[in-house]
Scaffold this motif. Sequence first.
Motif, mmCIF file in Angstrom:
data_model
loop_
_atom_site.group_PDB
_atom_site.id
_atom_site.type_symbol
_atom_site.label_atom_id
_atom_site.label_comp_id
_atom_site.label_asym_id
_atom_site.label_seq_id
_atom_site.Cartn_x
_atom_site.Cartn_y
_atom_site.Cartn_z
ATOM 1 N N ILE A 1 -10.215 6.026 4.133
ATOM 2 C CA ILE A 1 -9.903 5.584 2.469
ATOM 3 C C ILE A 1 -9.483 4.115 3.001
ATOM 4 N N LYS B 1 -6.642 2.095 -6.106
ATOM 5 C CA LYS B 1 -5.867 3.194 -6.412
ATOM 6 C C LYS B 1 -7.164 4.560 -5.672
ATOM 7 N N LEU C 1 0.834 -1.663 0.114
ATOM 8 C CA LEU C 1 0.257 -0.215 0.295
ATOM 9 C C LEU C 1 1.019 1.462 -0.263
ATOM 10 N N LEU D 1 1.195 5.367 -0.066
ATOM 11 C CA LEU D 1 0.707 5.918 0.346
ATOM 12 C C LEU D 1 1.248 7.669 0.313
ATOM 13 N N HIS E 1 5.710 4.579 2.190
ATOM 14 C CA HIS E 1 5.361 6.190 2.343
ATOM 15 C C HIS E 1 6.501 7.147 1.849
ATOM 16 N N THR F 1 1.080 11.326 0.819
ATOM 17 C CA THR F 1 0.349 12.321 1.873
ATOM 18 C C THR F 1 0.897 13.953 1.551
ATOM 19 N N LEU G 1 -7.209 9.611 6.272
ATOM 20 C CA LEU G 1 -6.326 8.241 6.074
ATOM 21 C C LEU G 1 -7.792 6.834 6.364
ATOM 22 N N GLU H 1 4.817 6.198 -7.310
ATOM 23 C CA GLU H 1 3.523 4.811 -7.204
ATOM 24 C C GLU H 1 4.477 3.917 -6.887
ATOM 25 N N TYR I 1 -2.822 7.155 -3.032
ATOM 26 C CA TYR I 1 -2.916 5.776 -2.931
ATOM 27 C C TYR I 1 -2.991 4.698 -3.458
ATOM 28 N N GLU I 2 -2.757 3.707 -3.775
ATOM 29 C CA GLU I 2 -2.679 2.867 -4.107
ATOM 30 C C GLU I 2 -1.955 1.483 -3.843
ATOM 31 N N VAL J 1 3.468 -1.094 3.959
ATOM 32 C CA VAL J 1 3.326 0.219 3.355
ATOM 33 C C VAL J 1 4.396 0.942 2.694
#
Length: 381
Positions: A62, A28, A4, A6, A76, A8, A59, A364, A15-16, A74
């Motif tokens: 999401i 996504k 995932l 993120l 970031h 931000t 978030l 991403e 997000y994807e 995840v």
Amino acid sequence: MSVLVLNTGSSTVKYELIDVETGERQAKGLVERIGEEEGLLTHDNGSVKDRFADHEAALKAILQVLGDISPEAVGHRVVHGGERFREAVVVDEEVIAAVERLAPLAPLHNPVNVAGIRVAQRAFPGVPQVAVFDTAFHHTLPPHASTYAVPREWQVRRFGFHGTSCAYVAERASAMLGRGLSQTNLIVLHLGNGASATAIRAGRSADTSMGLTPMEGLVMGTRSGDVDPGLAGYLARTRGIDADEALTRDSGLLALAGVSDMRAVRQRADDGDQDARLAREVYCHRIRKYVGAYYAVLGRVDAIVFTGGVGEHDSGVRAMSMAGLDRLGITLDPARNDEPSTGERAVSAPDGEVAVLVIPTDEEWEIARQTVTAIRNMPAR
């Protein structure tokens, strides 16, 4: 591995969910206008209007639309990694504290990047969290390119940004040219609301237009780019203006044309608005100047690469920016440049010495790839 990602931002969260082994995009979306009265969450093909008071609320929304999907990691996006972070790292409390200490260098981004990490930690306990830094790609800048001519005790230097995008498009450009990245010299023009130029020699950043902060360099949506350093003192003395705020939020295309989105600037210019026309000319002149400078830095250029929303979609900006560079071997093919394609493509003349490429960036995917690499490189416990 399912990652995932993120991303931000100051008022958005993109997000994807990506399967790195197969390349499949499992989900996504984007949350926009965080903190405003009416925000918007767009997920796959649907959208929901709601008020997202802060990034934590966004978030959580999401995670709700993702449902039962459980990522194995995840990744970031973190804007500023300073001197310390030269590659993606698995997050622990020490990493979070270091990112928070760097907040003065990216006050709009690093704090919300940390907020994204905290929410994801609570949502996915035990799942590895990885920070991927915008500045990391540029750690190869040689001292003569990263050093400001100011007192050493200030402890400031040029860092550069858009590194994740540069890493991705550099790989794709070398593949399009049919040569290894280590044999390729590129000038990457990442043109969006934020904009930068980067000289890449053999896959490594050799110079870049953004510096200590993302304010330096090209003209942007609301940022001025290069100005006389004396402007800050002048504004403070004569108008009582906070130059940091004004040059970040009130300048760039917004100051010149009254709007910050290049699509709106282009429409106004097409309708005969002289301010908008001048804004596009200033914007493209600055790009052309950096291309010439970075050609000199590299000595040999194999391709100019346009990416980012403006770089990918505005054929007029590409044409104006490359105008008059024929003696450097840079020549656009008007028909190819104006073709309404959205994929990777060459827009240079077939016999041009330097290729001019348009490559949609995929930050991403690059974040997901670096996330997996960081986890696999973790020392065994």
